[in-house]
Enzyme design. Structure first.
Site, mmCIF file in Angstrom:
data_model
loop_
_atom_site.group_PDB
_atom_site.id
_atom_site.type_symbol
_atom_site.label_atom_id
_atom_site.label_comp_id
_atom_site.label_asym_id
_atom_site.label_seq_id
_atom_site.Cartn_x
_atom_site.Cartn_y
_atom_site.Cartn_z
ATOM 1 N N LYS A 150 59.366 67.768 74.952
ATOM 2 C CA LYS A 150 59.712 69.177 74.788
ATOM 3 C C LYS A 150 58.635 70.111 75.326
ATOM 4 O O LYS A 150 58.952 71.174 75.868
ATOM 5 C CB LYS A 150 60.004 69.497 73.323
ATOM 6 N N THR A 151 57.362 69.721 75.180
ATOM 7 C CA THR A 151 56.295 70.586 75.698
ATOM 8 C C THR A 151 56.384 70.698 77.210
ATOM 9 O O THR A 151 56.187 71.774 77.789
ATOM 10 C CB THR A 151 54.924 70.034 75.275
ATOM 11 N N ARG A 187 56.129 58.279 64.950
ATOM 12 C CA ARG A 187 54.741 58.498 65.411
ATOM 13 C C ARG A 187 54.202 57.253 66.114
ATOM 14 O O ARG A 187 53.188 57.329 66.802
ATOM 15 C CB ARG A 187 53.813 58.814 64.234
ATOM 16 N N ASP A 197 59.184 77.501 69.965
ATOM 17 C CA ASP A 197 58.969 76.069 69.738
ATOM 18 C C ASP A 197 59.115 75.757 68.247
ATOM 19 O O ASP A 197 58.920 76.626 67.393
ATOM 20 C CB ASP A 197 57.566 75.686 70.226
ATOM 21 N N GLU A 198 59.443 74.503 67.935
ATOM 22 C CA GLU A 198 59.555 74.032 66.542
ATOM 23 C C GLU A 198 60.460 74.941 65.713
ATOM 24 O O GLU A 198 60.132 75.343 64.594
ATOM 25 C CB GLU A 198 58.155 73.935 65.891
ATOM 26 N N GLN A 219 63.524 66.622 62.222
ATOM 27 C CA GLN A 219 62.104 66.718 61.912
ATOM 28 C C GLN A 219 61.784 67.960 61.087
ATOM 29 O O GLN A 219 60.650 68.428 61.068
ATOM 30 C CB GLN A 219 61.277 66.713 63.209
#
Length: 860
Positions: free
Chosen positions: A67-68, A730, A254-255, A312
């Site tokens: 995504k970044t 993770r 973002d997020e 998330q």
């Protein structure tokens, strides 16, 4: 839509000029990268997100899906190829670190003109808006911003002046209530109108109102005010909202799954096509234009892209609401959704495990993470007897991975649900010499509540310890103010006595308020009662439990609605467990049998040996005059253990010495920590956004993870499952999941069933190194039920298997491994042949005298 010309705003930024006649900007330099280069390496959905134009778009970015890269490439494409002016781009992230990284990456792609973008957190963006326009609310532009400590001090003053009972109205609870109101954009007048007379909320609302009055008098805002005030400003002044809508033609968030209602409202004010504004808004004329400008036509909404993953969303306790991302398409009609499902981080086995867990949540957008990195290793499962056994397994496997070159310490992480769980891992890692760091919190013995409890014990043990006495004088809050404390300190200085002694002469202090004097006397009575317990020889755990209860510390935390106080309570429970393990270790010493043990009949365990190979009955005898600390003991192997009577010490002083030694070891860094890296210990909430080659997901038991309070609440259980999904994803190469059959709480064993998240992972993905059946079998089968075999578990090397029984030859200093007690060091040996016995220090498990013929022991 034609591109506007540009001018310079009050920040010195180049902005779109909505009035027409303005000097043209300097010619743009060519972008550093071509369109082909900006799109290179993107998969089809990523490319679609970068190229999207027009309608609002939700990019559902699964864990590790890049995504970044999408966000930075999109901004670079906007500036470099679509010729969007950088000053019209607003990119919002949740941390300053993420904002700096995004800005840096875009600058690398398109050059320094990207510095004109607004790339910031929600709070930073709102501060810029408020610094410019808060004068419309009658506040100075140079307002102060109160951090959490400042806000807490102010609220404490408010609570004192309103005479709120600190036991019924802890300051942190009031602050949480006020924060929740602000996150919901509820000001203090509205909050007061909503509450019922005589309710707790009425007092909260009164505190809220007075708190805001004092903030305003000081020209100050707290962190929650920054967003709420900015939203209210845009809502109250449509012309101002229109100004920022025209300025920011491209908004990226973002997020998005972590936004609260206030943050969502800010985005709607800036980007929604459905805003309640008159067709002709207030003139946006600026000084020097002369006269009034013609009415402005409503601007088209900016292009909006939000990036996030509902799977998330794990910060409900901070006010985040998952509805913001789930309802995006209805909030912004005509919106598109782009799914990023290809994962670039983990193996397919790890992703399949994550998919299998998260699919159990109802109402989520279907998403299936996949990878072309191959299946990789199976997920390793391990069922431990206790949390100490679990920590031993983790330590052994971390060491094995490092020695085999499969995962460096710095690429390894241990996750747990609550901070209190770190204690077992910290103690084992210290004992075996594994370098580690605790992230997202302080180390166990440095945590405030743990230090408070230990300060109580030190003050009880030594009334001359002024630092400890003054630390806990008003902990929990008992109405002893700074003036009263200062008066006691003055008496101590004048009479040259300790602060603790001065407390006992409160009647000699003139001018002391009656209430303060009464509270000081009550504190002295509390301390005197526990000093008497010490004099009577009460064990350390009894003193600790008593002081936590009688001081009101436990009841204050138990009655708090603050999630942080729940964590503090869990840490104190863990400290009580430490003290009880200490005392029970002494009890094992006191009950050990050092006489001869007859060999058992075939098929029977010897009367003097328990199922772990520990001898029972009798009393421990050591060299005359020696005191024994079961956790730090170093008996002289040259001495005759039967030479004199033992002095077994379960006192408070011995426990404090033990704690001091462990806490001191806590601070000693490993000499190779910087070169070889350190293992990371952290809570699952802290782990979000990180990744490691090897991940140990521990404490997988119902009641631990998922947390006990989630078991009866479907919404909380769904969030716990999302937390499991975050933890699993993770891991890059190796994932371990572990649990303990028995876990101590308040020093008593708790038998927790396996986490439902474990049962949701398909068996085909699992490699169980040790199962509960093996644990049960071991416990139900005596150590001598088979004449020639003994069961042993080697950490990291598979499930328990029958082994040919070989009695190890041990000497003082040897390192050994016990299937239950873990790693230990031989202190002394006695006897010969089948009657050989060894005294072994197992650290937190205590000093054990073992029959080598029967104990499931391996020499390392």
């Amino acid at each position: 839509m034609p591109q506007p010309s540009f001018g310079v705003d009050q920040f010195g930024d180049v902005v779109p000029d909505i009035f027409g006649e303005r000097p043209s900007p300097r010619p743009r330099k060519a972008s550093r990268l071509s369109a082909e280069a900006l799109l290179d390496g993107l998969n089809p959905p990523q490319r679609e997100a970068v190229l999207h134009e027009g309608a609002p778009v939700l990019v559902v970015a699964g864990a590790g899906s890049g995504k970044t890269r999408v966000l930075t490439r999109r901004i670079a494409y906007l500036v470099g190829e679509r010729k969007v002016h950088p000053g019209s781009v607003l990119a919002i992230t949740f941390t300053n670190k993420a904002a700096a990284e995004m800005r840096s990456r875009v600058i690398e792609l398109v050059g320094n003109r990207a510095k004109l973008m607004w790339v910031s957190t929600f709070h930073s963006a709102c501060v810029r808006i408020l610094r410019s326009d808060i004068g419309r609310f009658g506040m100075a532009r140079n307002f102060s911003i109160y951090d959490d400590a400042d806000a807490k001090r102010l609220m404490q003053l408010v609570a004192n002046d309103l005479e709120l009972d600190p036991k019924r109205f802890p300051v942190r609870v009031i602050m949480n209530w006020v924060s929740n109101c602000k996150n919901e954009l509820v000001d203090h007048e509205t909050a007061r109108a909503r509450v019922s007379e005589g309710s707790l909320e009425q007092s909260y609302a009164e505190a809220y109102g007075e708190y805001q009055r004092r903030l305003a008098a000081a020209d100050a805002l707290d962190f929650d005010d920054l967003i709420m005030t900015a939203v209210h400003l845009l809502q109250a002044f449509p012309d101002l909202r229109e100004q920022y809508r025209r300025r920011f033609r491209h908004v990226l968030v973002d997020e998005y799954q972590d936004t609260n209602h206030a943050q969502y409202a800010l985005i709607r004010e800036l980007c929604s096509a459905e805003i309640d504004t008159p067709p002709e808004v207030v003139s946006l004329s600026r000084g020097g234009q002369g006269g009034s400008s013609p009415p402005q036509v409503h601007a088209e909404p900016p292009e909006l892209m939000v990036v996030g993953d509902s799977d998330q969303s794990i910060y409900a306790f901070r006010g985040a609401t998952i509805r913001n991302i789930n309802d995006f398409e209805s909030d912004f009609p005509g919106a598109r959704t782009i799914m990023l499902e290809q994962n670039y981080r983990s193996t397919q086995t790890i992703l399949s495990a994550a998919n299998a867990v998260i699919v159990q949540n109802a109402g989520r957008k279907p998403k299936n993470l996949w990878s072309d990195a191959g299946d990789g290793d199976l997920v390793v499962g391990y069922v431990a007897d206790t949390e100490h056994d679990e920590a031993q397994f983790v330590a052994g496997e971390v060491d094995r991975l490092s020695d085999a070159g499969e995962a460096r310490y710095g690429d390894t992480a241990v996750f747990y649900r609550t901070n209190a769980q770190s204690r077992a891992f910290e103690e084992v890692f210290i004992r075996v010499g594994l370098p580690y760091k605790v992230v997202g919190g302080v180390r166990f013995y440095e945590r405030r509540e743990v230090r408070d409890a230990i300060a109580y014990l030190r003050a009880i043990s030594n009334r001359a310890d002024d630092v400890s006495v003054r630390r806990i004088l008003n902990v929990p809050k008992r109405g002893i103010g700074d003036r009263a404390e200062g008066a006691v300190a003055d008496l101590a200085a004048r009479e040259r006595i300790s602060f603790g002694e001065a407390l006992r002469r409160v009647d000699d202090i003139h001018g002391l308020a009656t209430r303060s004097a009464s509270q000081l006397r009550s504190f002295v009575e509390l301390m005197d009662a526990h000093e008497a317990m010490v004099a009577e020889g009460a064990p350390a755990d009894a003193i600790l439990t008593s002081v936590l209860e009688r001081s009101g510390y436990l009841s204050e935390l138990q009655g708090s609605a603050d999630p942080q106080d729940q964590t503090r309570l869990e840490n104190l429970i863990e400290l009580v467990t430490v003290s009880r393990e200490f005392v029970s270790g002494v009890a094992v010493l006191a009950a050990a049998d050092y006489g001869d043990v007859d060999g058992p009949e075939d098929g029977q365990a010897p009367d003097g040996v328990d199922e772990f190979g520990v001898l029972r009955g009798g009393s421990l005898r050591v060299a005359e005059g020696r005191s024994v600390d079961p956790l730090t003991v170093a008996l002289d192997p040259e001495q005759d253990l039967a030479a004199g009577a033992a002095e077994v010490d379960a006192s408070l002083g011995a426990f404090l010495e033990r704690v001091a030694l462990v806490a001191d070891s806590d601070q000693i860094p490993s000499p190779d920590a910087e070169s070889a890296g350190v293992v990371t210990l952290m809570t699952l909430h802290t782990a979000k956004g990180l990744e490691f080659d090897a991940v140990f997901l521990t404490g997988c038991e119902d009641g631990v993870f998922p947390h006990q309070r989630a078991l009866s609440d479907p919404a909380e259980l769904a969030e716990e499952r999302r937390l499991a999904y975050v933890g699993i994803t993770r891991a890059r190469k190796r994932l371990y999941v572990s649990r303990a059959v028995v876990r101590a709480a308040w020093g008593t064993p708790q038998h927790n069933p396996p986490s439902r998240f474990l049962t949701e992972i398909p068996d085909r993905l699992m490699d169980w190194r040790r199962t509960e059946r093996a644990v049960t079998s071991w416990r139900n089968t005596s150590a001598t039920s088979r004449s020639n075999t003994s069961w042993r578990t080697t950490v990291g090397y598979g499930a328990p298997k029958p082994q040919a029984r070989v009695v190890p030859v041990l000497t003082a200093g040897d390192r050994v491994l016990h299937s239950t007690f873990g790693l230990g060091s031989v202190v002394a040996t006695s006897g010969a042949g089948d009657d050989t016995k060894a005294d072994v220090d197992f650290g937190s498990a205590g000093l054990k005298r073992l029959s080598l013929r029967h104990a499931p022991l391996e020499k390392l």
